[in-house]
Design an enzyme around this catalytic site. Structure first.
Site, PDB file in Angstrom:
ATOM      1  N   VAL A  11       3.517   0.862  -7.586  1.00  0.00           N
ATOM      2  CA  VAL A  11       4.744   1.377  -6.980  1.00  0.00           C
ATOM      3  C   VAL A  11       4.999   0.719  -5.635  1.00  0.00           C
ATOM      4  CG1 VAL A  11       5.878   3.464  -6.120  1.00  0.00           C
ATOM      5  CG2 VAL A  11       4.571   3.542  -8.229  1.00  0.00           C
ATOM      6  N   GLY A 257      -1.405   6.834 -22.912  1.00  0.00           N
ATOM      7  CA  GLY A 257      -2.448   6.616 -21.907  1.00  0.00           C
ATOM      8  C   GLY A 257      -1.775   6.237 -20.610  1.00  0.00           C
ATOM      9  N   CYS A 260      -0.450   7.622 -15.423  1.00  0.00           N
ATOM     10  CA  CYS A 260       0.398   8.743 -15.004  1.00  0.00           C
ATOM     11  C   CYS A 260       0.527   9.899 -15.987  1.00  0.00           C
ATOM     12  CB  CYS A 260       1.756   8.214 -14.590  1.00  0.00           C
ATOM     13  SG  CYS A 260       1.599   7.273 -13.056  1.00  0.00           S
ATOM     14  N   ARG A 327      -6.165   2.091 -17.587  1.00  0.00           N
ATOM     15  CA  ARG A 327      -6.454   3.469 -17.175  1.00  0.00           C
ATOM     16  C   ARG A 327      -6.034   4.440 -18.292  1.00  0.00           C
ATOM     17  NH1 ARG A 327      -3.974   3.385 -11.086  1.00  0.00           N
ATOM     18  NH2 ARG A 327      -2.553   1.883 -12.022  1.00  0.00           N
TER      19      ARG A 327
HETATM   20  N1  NAI Z   1       1.769   3.139 -11.734  1.00  0.00           N
HETATM   21  C1  NAI Z   1       2.986   3.507 -12.038  1.00  0.00           C
HETATM   22  O1  NAI Z   1       3.597   2.924 -12.933  1.00  0.00           O
HETATM   23  C2  NAI Z   1       3.661   4.648 -11.340  1.00  0.00           C
HETATM   24  C3  NAI Z   1       2.990   5.407 -10.396  1.00  0.00           C
HETATM   25  N2  NAI Z   1       3.620   6.466  -9.784  1.00  0.00           N
HETATM   26  C4  NAI Z   1       2.922   7.223  -8.753  1.00  0.00           C
HETATM   27  O2  NAI Z   1       2.900   6.417  -7.572  1.00  0.00           O
HETATM   28  C5  NAI Z   1       1.665   6.585  -6.860  1.00  0.00           C
HETATM   29  C6  NAI Z   1       0.969   5.242  -6.708  1.00  0.00           C
HETATM   30  O3  NAI Z   1       0.625   4.778  -7.979  1.00  0.00           O
HETATM   31  P1  NAI Z   1       0.054   3.296  -8.186  1.00  0.00           P
HETATM   32  O4  NAI Z   1       0.941   2.344  -7.494  1.00  0.00           O
HETATM   33  O5  NAI Z   1      -0.224   3.136  -9.623  1.00  0.00           O
HETATM   34  O6  NAI Z   1      -1.302   3.445  -7.351  1.00  0.00           O
HETATM   35  P2  NAI Z   1      -2.591   2.527  -7.231  1.00  0.00           P
HETATM   36  O7  NAI Z   1      -3.727   3.456  -7.229  1.00  0.00           O
HETATM   37  O8  NAI Z   1      -2.514   1.404  -8.199  1.00  0.00           O
HETATM   38  O9  NAI Z   1      -2.441   1.872  -5.777  1.00  0.00           O
HETATM   39  C7  NAI Z   1      -2.479   2.607  -4.607  1.00  0.00           C
HETATM   40  C8  NAI Z   1      -2.722   1.662  -3.432  1.00  0.00           C
HETATM   41  O10 NAI Z   1      -2.677   2.424  -2.224  1.00  0.00           O
HETATM   42  C9  NAI Z   1      -3.684   1.951  -1.342  1.00  0.00           C
HETATM   43  N3  NAI Z   1      -4.004   2.980  -0.342  1.00  0.00           N
HETATM   44  C10 NAI Z   1      -4.758   4.099  -0.485  1.00  0.00           C
HETATM   45  N4  NAI Z   1      -4.795   4.773   0.679  1.00  0.00           N
HETATM   46  C11 NAI Z   1      -4.049   4.070   1.566  1.00  0.00           C
HETATM   47  C12 NAI Z   1      -3.707   4.265   2.933  1.00  0.00           C
HETATM   48  N5  NAI Z   1      -4.146   5.321   3.622  1.00  0.00           N
HETATM   49  N6  NAI Z   1      -2.946   3.340   3.551  1.00  0.00           N
HETATM   50  C13 NAI Z   1      -2.500   2.248   2.875  1.00  0.00           C
HETATM   51  N7  NAI Z   1      -2.786   2.016   1.575  1.00  0.00           N
HETATM   52  C14 NAI Z   1      -3.547   2.921   0.929  1.00  0.00           C
HETATM   53  C15 NAI Z   1      -4.829   1.608  -2.267  1.00  0.00           C
HETATM   54  O11 NAI Z   1      -5.762   0.738  -1.631  1.00  0.00           O
HETATM   55  C16 NAI Z   1      -4.089   0.976  -3.453  1.00  0.00           C
HETATM   56  O12 NAI Z   1      -3.941  -0.410  -3.278  1.00  0.00           O
HETATM   57  C17 NAI Z   1       0.891   7.628  -7.658  1.00  0.00           C
HETATM   58  O13 NAI Z   1       1.159   8.896  -7.103  1.00  0.00           O
HETATM   59  C18 NAI Z   1       1.473   7.531  -9.054  1.00  0.00           C
HETATM   60  O14 NAI Z   1       1.357   8.744  -9.753  1.00  0.00           O
HETATM   61  C19 NAI Z   1       4.920   6.784 -10.042  1.00  0.00           C
HETATM   62  C20 NAI Z   1       5.654   6.049 -10.947  1.00  0.00           C
HETATM   63  C21 NAI Z   1       5.084   4.914 -11.655  1.00  0.00           C
HETATM   64  O1  UGA Z   2       4.930   8.221 -13.496  1.00  0.00           O
HETATM   65  C1  UGA Z   2       4.658   7.128 -13.949  1.00  0.00           C
HETATM   66  O2  UGA Z   2       3.710   6.442 -13.608  1.00  0.00           O
HETATM   67  C2  UGA Z   2       5.479   6.513 -15.040  1.00  0.00           C
HETATM   68  O3  UGA Z   2       4.911   6.959 -16.302  1.00  0.00           O
HETATM   69  C3  UGA Z   2       5.541   6.425 -17.453  1.00  0.00           C
HETATM   70  O4  UGA Z   2       5.495   5.000 -17.441  1.00  0.00           O
HETATM   71  P1  UGA Z   2       4.212   4.161 -17.958  1.00  0.00           P
HETATM   72  O5  UGA Z   2       3.008   5.040 -17.918  1.00  0.00           O
HETATM   73  O6  UGA Z   2       4.214   2.894 -17.190  1.00  0.00           O
HETATM   74  O7  UGA Z   2       4.496   3.753 -19.450  1.00  0.00           O
HETATM   75  P2  UGA Z   2       5.346   4.344 -20.691  1.00  0.00           P
HETATM   76  O8  UGA Z   2       6.173   3.268 -21.236  1.00  0.00           O
HETATM   77  O9  UGA Z   2       6.002   5.615 -20.356  1.00  0.00           O
HETATM   78  O10 UGA Z   2       4.163   4.621 -21.737  1.00  0.00           O
HETATM   79  C4  UGA Z   2       3.159   5.596 -21.480  1.00  0.00           C
HETATM   80  C5  UGA Z   2       2.286   5.765 -22.703  1.00  0.00           C
HETATM   81  O11 UGA Z   2       3.004   6.415 -23.755  1.00  0.00           O
HETATM   82  C6  UGA Z   2       2.846   5.708 -24.970  1.00  0.00           C
HETATM   83  N1  UGA Z   2       4.085   5.870 -25.775  1.00  0.00           N
HETATM   84  C7  UGA Z   2       5.295   5.655 -25.213  1.00  0.00           C
HETATM   85  C8  UGA Z   2       6.449   5.834 -25.954  1.00  0.00           C
HETATM   86  C9  UGA Z   2       6.365   6.258 -27.286  1.00  0.00           C
HETATM   87  O12 UGA Z   2       7.390   6.443 -28.015  1.00  0.00           O
HETATM   88  N2  UGA Z   2       5.141   6.463 -27.821  1.00  0.00           N
HETATM   89  C10 UGA Z   2       3.990   6.282 -27.098  1.00  0.00           C
HETATM   90  O13 UGA Z   2       2.880   6.502 -27.638  1.00  0.00           O
HETATM   91  C11 UGA Z   2       2.601   4.257 -24.566  1.00  0.00           C
HETATM   92  O14 UGA Z   2       1.908   3.561 -25.566  1.00  0.00           O
HETATM   93  C12 UGA Z   2       1.769   4.457 -23.302  1.00  0.00           C
HETATM   94  O15 UGA Z   2       0.405   4.600 -23.638  1.00  0.00           O
HETATM   95  C13 UGA Z   2       7.025   6.839 -17.422  1.00  0.00           C
HETATM   96  O16 UGA Z   2       7.706   6.275 -18.548  1.00  0.00           O
HETATM   97  C14 UGA Z   2       7.707   6.375 -16.135  1.00  0.00           C
HETATM   98  O17 UGA Z   2       9.052   6.844 -16.084  1.00  0.00           O
HETATM   99  C15 UGA Z   2       6.931   6.944 -14.936  1.00  0.00           C
HETATM  100  O18 UGA Z   2       7.478   6.484 -13.729  1.00  0.00           O
END
Ligand code: NAI
Ligand code: UGA
Length: 441
Positions: A11, A257, A260, A327
């Site tokens: 993000v 999986g 999130c 993850r």
């Molecule tokens: N991964 C995704 O596709 C999505 C994630 N989210 C949410 O966004 C948040 C972040 O997710 P990711 O980007 O996947 O996290 P991530 O765990 O991949 O990365 C987090 C980063 O923040 C850094 N960090 C930790 N503490 C810190 C601090 N005090 N100052 C500066 N940097 C620091 C870490 O070293 C790491 O590089 C989570 O709450 C997640 O649920 C929301 C939508 C999509």
């Molecule tokens: O909060 C988050 O981190 C994000 O979580 C999901 O995004 P993401 O985990 O990147 O991927 P998705 O495309 O949603 O797939 C999630 C899982 O569901 C599975 N999936 C998805 C769609 C489907 O029809 N069936 C199914 O089994 C995928 O294989 C995958 O394992 C949401 O789609 C995002 O909107 C949200 O921001």
């Protein structure tokens, strides 16, 4: 306007780079000096199609800066986006330690009025706690606004999702801060909703929980389809055409999986429990998903008997295509089960092999070549629908495998294509064997 983004995970980095693409200058801070060093050298720390080039361009244009120094990041900035991880505690609640550390660092270094936006997914009420913490730690002359701005991007299509999202949610009681963010996001041409802070926090959890519910629902229907001889692809197509239901997130398979859905569904169950409302529906969704993760191995045993000593090609390791993220991937459960069964496993993925290797070491073999995975295999299990797998010629399964038996956990192939080959093919919710069950209904 000076913008700081906290965290260089999915993000954080996507937000930083996309804001740069919109013409802003962004400082991206992380506490991990190795990540920052790599990013300063122009190498992405996440796998995301299209991101590497944008990173290089924005570094060259001197719009994007990386630092580990909180003074540089926070002292003179106007707008801060917090995008640190909020992983799962052992009891399923959200771990807010990283967030608290980030807020502490921000509060200790800001020297002027600033808007703080939380992009991390956090339980309802967290932004109010952030506001209290900031108020306690900063001089009274500073005006600090707190906004919940949840993120909805998906891994693998994150850049597109940033620019072409379905909505942007701005949760705040501060009208001026809301106006600043509305102006920032206006060029995106995406509907912007301004809500109260708590509702914005809930919108994020409710969205992920609803999408997870759709997946577990269709997986339950798929299980019944197998027993009554119906085809889940046709059923999903048929129900998805009803606009009230919608066709997305109705792909049956071996479960969701990723970083999130699993953690956010558990965190919402915990949140509901803490206000004395057991979220029974969501608990069932999680239970169904846990069962789906074990489905491929159960079907493999049913079809091939004892798995000990059998050569098994596991095709696809990432939790979904176009990412190296493993993850909570179903492949992790599958691998643990196969190792317990003493199977001889060779695992293929175009991007996630190194990540899987860091967990399973030499307990299994690895390859980035499907042909090598299938050579002399007794059976193949498909766990991720990568294009490389979908486009792989079926004739090669016949030619390379010892016995062409495919357990397809993602319904990659059409049954009519399969019929043209001598392959035993077991998929989800549309196994040809289901037809034989019709007689029993
Ligand atoms: N991964 C995704 O596709 C999505 C994630 N989210 C949410 O966004 C948040 C972040 O997710 P990711 O980007 O996947 O996290 P991530 O765990 O991949 O990365 C987090 C980063 O923040 C850094 N960090 C930790 N503490 C810190 C601090 N005090 N100052 C500066 N940097 C620091 C870490 O070293 C790491 O590089 C989570 O709450 C997640 O649920 C929301 C939508 C999509
Ligand atoms: O909060 C988050 O981190 C994000 O979580 C999901 O995004 P993401 O985990 O990147 O991927 P998705 O495309 O949603 O797939 C999630 C899982 O569901 C599975 N999936 C998805 C769609 C489907 O029809 N069936 C199914 O089994 C995928 O294989 C995958 O394992 C949401 O789609 C995002 O909107 C949200 O921001």
């Amino acid at each position: 306007m000076r913008i700081t983004v906290v965290g260089t995970g999915y993000v954080g980095l996507i937000t930083s780079i996309c804001l740069c693409e919109m013409g802003h200058a962004v400082t991206n801070i992380d506490i991990d000096d190795k990540r920052i060093a790599q990013l300063k050298n122009g190498r992405s720390v996440i796998y995301e199609p299209g991101l590497q080039q944008l990173l290089e361009n924005n570094l060259k244009e001197r719009r994007l800066f990386f630092t580990i120094d909180p003074r540089i990041a926070y002292a003179q900035t106007d707008l801060i986006f917090i995008a640190v991880g909020t992983p799962e505690n052992p009891d399923g609640t959200a771990n807010l330690e990283y967030l608290q550390e980030a807020v502490y660092a921000i509060a200790s270094h800001i020297e002027k009025d600033v808007i703080i936006c939380t992009k991390s997914t956090v339980p309802v009420g967290t932004n109010e706690k952030i506001a209290e913490m900031i108020k306690d730690m900063t001089p009274t002359h500073l005006n600090v606004s707190i906004v919940s701005n949840p993120e909805f991007l998906r891994e693998g299509s994150a850049i597109n999702d940033f620019f072409l999202g379905d909505r942007i949610v701005i949760g705040t009681e501060d009208e001026k801060a809301a106006a600043v963010l509305q102006e920032l996001y206006a060029p995106l041409n995406t509907e912007i909703m301004v809500t109260d802070t708590r509702s914005a926090e809930m919108i994020k959890y409710a969205s992920n929980a609803f999408l997870a519910t759709k997946i577990s629902f269709i997986n339950e229907i798929a299980a019944i389809c197998e027993k009554v001889g119906a085809d889940i692809s046709q059923v999903a197509d048929g129900i998805g055409k009803d606009k009230r239901i919608g066709s997305s997130f109705l792909k049956a398979g071996i479960g969701y999986g990723g970083s999130c859905f699993p953690k956010d569904t558990k965190a919402l169950v915990q949140l509901a429990g803490h206000v004395d409302h057991p979220f029974e529906l969501l608990e069932a969704v999680i239970g169904v998903n846990n069962r789906q993760h074990t489905l491929a191995v159960a079907k493999a045993k049913e079809a091939a008997g004892e798995l000990a000593g059998k050569r098994i090609a596991l095709l696809g390791l990432a939790f979904k295509p176009n990412t190296d993220d493993i993850r909570e991937a179903p492949s992790l459960t599958i691998l643990k089960m196969l190792i317990e069964e003493n199977a001889d496993v060779i695992a293929y993925d175009p991007a996630a092999v190194l990540n899987i290797q860091s967990i399973f070491g030499n307990e299994i073999q690895y390859t980035e070549n499907i042909n090598e995975a299938l050579k002399d295999a007794d059976l193949a299990i498909i766990a991720t629908e990568w294009d490389q797998i979908i486009q792989f010629p079926l004739v090669q399964y016949e030619e390379l495998m010892k016995t062409p038996l495919i357990i397809d956990g993602r319904n990659c192939y059409s049954l009519s294509d399969i019929e043209r080959h001598s392959i035993t093919y077991i998929s989800v919710g549309r196994s040809p064997y289901a037809q034989s069950a019709i007689a029993k209904v």
